[in-house]
Design a protein around this motif. Structure first.
Motif, short mmCIF file in Angstrom:
data_model
loop_
_atom_site.label_atom_id
_atom_site.label_comp_id
_atom_site.label_asym_id
_atom_site.label_seq_id
_atom_site.Cartn_x
_atom_site.Cartn_y
_atom_site.Cartn_z
N LEU A 198 -38.03 -27.16 25.46
CA LEU A 198 -37.65 -28.11 26.49
C LEU A 198 -38.85 -28.89 27.01
O LEU A 198 -38.74 -30.08 27.32
CB LEU A 198 -36.97 -27.36 27.65
CG LEU A 198 -36.44 -28.24 28.78
CD1 LEU A 198 -35.28 -29.10 28.29
CD2 LEU A 198 -36.00 -27.38 29.96
N SER A 199 -40.01 -28.24 27.10
CA SER A 199 -41.21 -28.91 27.59
C SER A 199 -41.58 -30.09 26.71
O SER A 199 -41.97 -31.17 27.19
CB SER A 199 -42.38 -27.92 27.67
OG SER A 199 -42.59 -27.29 26.41
N ALA A 200 -41.46 -29.92 25.38
CA ALA A 200 -41.77 -31.01 24.46
C ALA A 200 -40.73 -32.12 24.56
O ALA A 200 -41.07 -33.31 24.49
CB ALA A 200 -41.86 -30.48 23.03
N MET A 201 -39.47 -31.75 24.73
CA MET A 201 -38.42 -32.76 24.88
C MET A 201 -38.63 -33.58 26.15
O MET A 201 -38.40 -34.80 26.16
CB MET A 201 -37.04 -32.09 24.91
CG MET A 201 -36.51 -31.68 23.55
SD MET A 201 -36.27 -33.08 22.42
CE MET A 201 -35.03 -34.04 23.29
N LYS A 202 -39.06 -32.92 27.22
CA LYS A 202 -39.31 -33.66 28.47
C LYS A 202 -40.43 -34.67 28.27
O LYS A 202 -40.33 -35.81 28.72
CB LYS A 202 -39.67 -32.71 29.60
CG LYS A 202 -39.77 -33.40 30.96
CD LYS A 202 -40.05 -32.40 32.07
CE LYS A 202 -39.97 -33.10 33.43
NZ LYS A 202 -40.85 -34.27 33.55
N ARG A 203 -41.50 -34.27 27.57
CA ARG A 203 -42.59 -35.22 27.27
C ARG A 203 -42.07 -36.38 26.44
O ARG A 203 -42.44 -37.54 26.67
CB ARG A 203 -43.72 -34.50 26.52
CG ARG A 203 -44.54 -33.54 27.36
CD ARG A 203 -45.84 -33.16 26.66
NE ARG A 203 -45.62 -32.51 25.37
CZ ARG A 203 -45.45 -31.21 25.21
NH1 ARG A 203 -45.45 -30.41 26.28
NH2 ARG A 203 -45.27 -30.69 24.02
N TRP A 212 -38.95 -37.63 26.26
CA TRP A 212 -38.14 -38.54 27.08
C TRP A 212 -39.04 -39.39 27.99
O TRP A 212 -38.83 -40.60 28.10
CB TRP A 212 -37.15 -37.76 27.93
CG TRP A 212 -35.93 -37.30 27.20
CD1 TRP A 212 -35.60 -36.04 26.83
CD2 TRP A 212 -34.85 -38.14 26.74
NE1 TRP A 212 -34.39 -36.01 26.16
CE2 TRP A 212 -33.91 -37.28 26.10
CE3 TRP A 212 -34.58 -39.50 26.79
CZ2 TRP A 212 -32.71 -37.76 25.54
CZ3 TRP A 212 -33.39 -39.98 26.23
CH2 TRP A 212 -32.49 -39.12 25.61
N ASP A 213 -40.01 -38.76 28.61
CA ASP A 213 -40.89 -39.50 29.53
C ASP A 213 -41.70 -40.56 28.79
O ASP A 213 -41.89 -41.68 29.29
CB ASP A 213 -41.83 -38.53 30.25
CG ASP A 213 -41.09 -37.63 31.25
OD1 ASP A 213 -39.95 -37.98 31.60
OD2 ASP A 213 -41.66 -36.60 31.66
N LEU A 214 -42.17 -40.22 27.59
CA LEU A 214 -42.94 -41.20 26.80
C LEU A 214 -42.04 -42.34 26.33
O LEU A 214 -42.49 -43.50 26.28
CB LEU A 214 -43.58 -40.51 25.59
CG LEU A 214 -44.84 -39.68 25.87
CD1 LEU A 214 -45.23 -38.87 24.64
CD2 LEU A 214 -45.99 -40.60 26.28
N ALA A 215 -40.80 -42.04 25.99
CA ALA A 215 -39.88 -43.09 25.55
C ALA A 215 -39.64 -44.09 26.69
O ALA A 215 -39.59 -45.31 26.46
CB ALA A 215 -38.56 -42.48 25.09
N VAL A 216 -39.49 -43.57 27.90
CA VAL A 216 -39.33 -44.47 29.06
C VAL A 216 -40.60 -45.29 29.26
O VAL A 216 -40.54 -46.50 29.54
CB VAL A 216 -39.02 -43.63 30.33
CG1 VAL A 216 -39.06 -44.52 31.57
CG2 VAL A 216 -37.66 -42.97 30.21
N GLU A 217 -41.74 -44.66 29.06
CA GLU A 217 -43.02 -45.35 29.25
C GLU A 217 -43.22 -46.48 28.25
O GLU A 217 -43.57 -47.60 28.62
CB GLU A 217 -44.16 -44.33 29.13
CG GLU A 217 -45.56 -44.94 29.23
CD GLU A 217 -46.64 -43.92 28.94
OE1 GLU A 217 -47.56 -44.23 28.14
OE2 GLU A 217 -46.58 -42.81 29.51
N GLU A 243 -45.17 -38.03 17.87
CA GLU A 243 -46.43 -37.33 17.66
C GLU A 243 -47.17 -37.13 18.97
O GLU A 243 -47.75 -36.06 19.22
CB GLU A 243 -47.30 -38.10 16.66
CG GLU A 243 -46.74 -38.06 15.24
CD GLU A 243 -47.53 -38.92 14.26
OE1 GLU A 243 -48.39 -39.72 14.75
OE2 GLU A 243 -47.31 -38.82 13.05
N ARG A 244 -47.17 -38.13 19.85
CA ARG A 244 -47.82 -37.99 21.16
C ARG A 244 -47.15 -36.90 21.98
O ARG A 244 -47.81 -36.19 22.75
CB ARG A 244 -47.76 -39.31 21.92
CG ARG A 244 -48.76 -40.37 21.46
CD ARG A 244 -48.58 -41.65 22.27
NE ARG A 244 -48.80 -41.43 23.70
CZ ARG A 244 -48.47 -42.30 24.66
NH1 ARG A 244 -47.87 -43.43 24.33
NH2 ARG A 244 -48.73 -42.02 25.92
N ALA A 245 -45.84 -36.75 21.81
CA ALA A 245 -45.11 -35.74 22.57
C ALA A 245 -45.27 -34.34 21.95
O ALA A 245 -44.87 -33.34 22.57
CB ALA A 245 -43.63 -36.10 22.63
#
Length: 343
Positions: free
Chosen positions: A47-52, A54-59, A29-31
């Motif tokens: 792709l922009s949402a997928m990048k968010r 992936w980055d949030l998952a790492v965070e 939901e945050r992404a």
């Protein structure tokens, strides 16, 4: 058009987060990713949402190597019908060539190519020009997912010879080493997996020519719906349907696509191909699949491919593969087609 990724690819993130005891829904939901899309086989995510994502998952995991664990959660359905076409492929080389050919189904921001060099085959990952780079975690997961799929078909003993990654060496390097079980070059000029050709050409126990062809048709139909401007895919799909009737003229294909013959020819020429070339390529690919299916006689294959007589088919098969259909069936490792650079 904004680049997209098949929504089922996001499911590997969901499963990897759940495996760590982290609730995936708030992260999605945050992404800005609609979780209902994970249940829609045809859905696509920008792709922009997928990048968010992936980055949030790492965070939220605090793991710079999250992509390594996520990629191992791949499942055949992750790649729509392409996953099943992979499992039904005769060899890993054939499976990889399918992935190269249909990469657009997985992501419109990525291209793959194979390069055969002596006894080795390189699978090179490349971003489409004018597209922002994907996150490191996504690139990691993509390479891991391909090796995981190889092991699903070949067995857990499968390993690449070498791995090249553009990413800098991570603090959790041991996760990469444990996963790939091969030398890894970090900070490389490209992302690539290098395989032994002998491993790629070993006949797989899961190979099934009929199922592979059926999955290919599902892929082509999906791509035709997904990208209405992709006239090459649409023409290929029509040829597969028309071949048994032998009615594959430009007029018939153009009518099926609601185009004039001149418009069809112009569009195909703009993509660097022609209907004659597509017809030849489609026949060759189907012939290689059908011949491996011993239940189909040469006469039946002749009909399915729209040839007038078995002798015509046999001559064409010999031109494509340097051997007769019967000789191909007697050669366990024959994989049909030996292009050194499949794009």
């Amino acid at each position: 058009m904004q680049p997209t990724t098949v929504a089922s690819w996001a499911a590997v993130i969901w499963r990897a987060l759940e495996a760590r005891g982290i609730a995936p829904r708030p992260v999605f939901e945050r992404a800005g990713v609609d979780t209902e899309q994970l249940h829609d086989a045809g859905a696509r995510i920008p792709l922009s949402a997928m990048k968010r994502l992936w980055d949030l998952a790492v965070e939220v995991t605090g793991d710079p190597c999250f992509g390594v664990s996520a990629g191992q959660h791949v499942h055949p359905t992750t790649f729509h019908a392409l996953g099943y076409a992979w499992l039904a492929s005769h060899t890993l080389r054939e499976a990889l060539y399918r992935f190269v050919r249909f990469t657009r189904l997985v992501s419109t921001a990525l291209t793959l190519r194979t390069i055969a060099v002596g006894s080795e085959v390189e699978l090179v990952f490349e971003s489409v020009s004018n597209v922002s780079p994907v996150s490191l975690a996504a690139a990691d997961a993509g390479a891991v997912a391909l090796v995981t799929m190889c092991r699903t078909s070949y067995g857990d003993s499968f390993c690449p010879l070498r791995v090249r990654l553009q990413r800098p060496q991570p603090p959790c390097e041991q996760q990469f080493t444990a996963m790939f079980r091969a030398p890894i070059a970090y900070g490389a000029s490209d992302n690539a997996l290098v395989f032994a050709a002998a491993d790629l050409d070993r006949v797989l126990p899961t190979g099934n020519a009929e199922l592979a062809r059926a999955a290919d048709e599902v892929i082509l139909r999906y791509l035709a719906r997904f990208d209405r401007e992709d006239v090459v895919t649409q023409a290929r799909m029509q040829l597969m349907e028309l071949l048994p009737s032998g009615q594959t003229s430009a007029q018939r294909v153009a009518e099926a696509l609601h185009l004039s013959v001149r418009s069809l020819q112009r569009k195909l020429s703009g993509h660097g191909t022609s209907l004659a070339r597509l017809r030849e390529d489609t026949r060759r690919e189907l012939a290689n699949q059908y011949v491996r299916n011993s239940r189909l006689s040469v006469g039946e294959i002749t009909y399915l491919l729209g040839f007038s007589e078995p002798a015509s088919f046999t001559r064409a098969f010999h031109r494509w593969n340097g051997m007769s259909p019967s000789a191909c069936r007697r050669a366990p490792g024959a994989s049909g087609g030996t292009d050194s650079d499949q794009r």
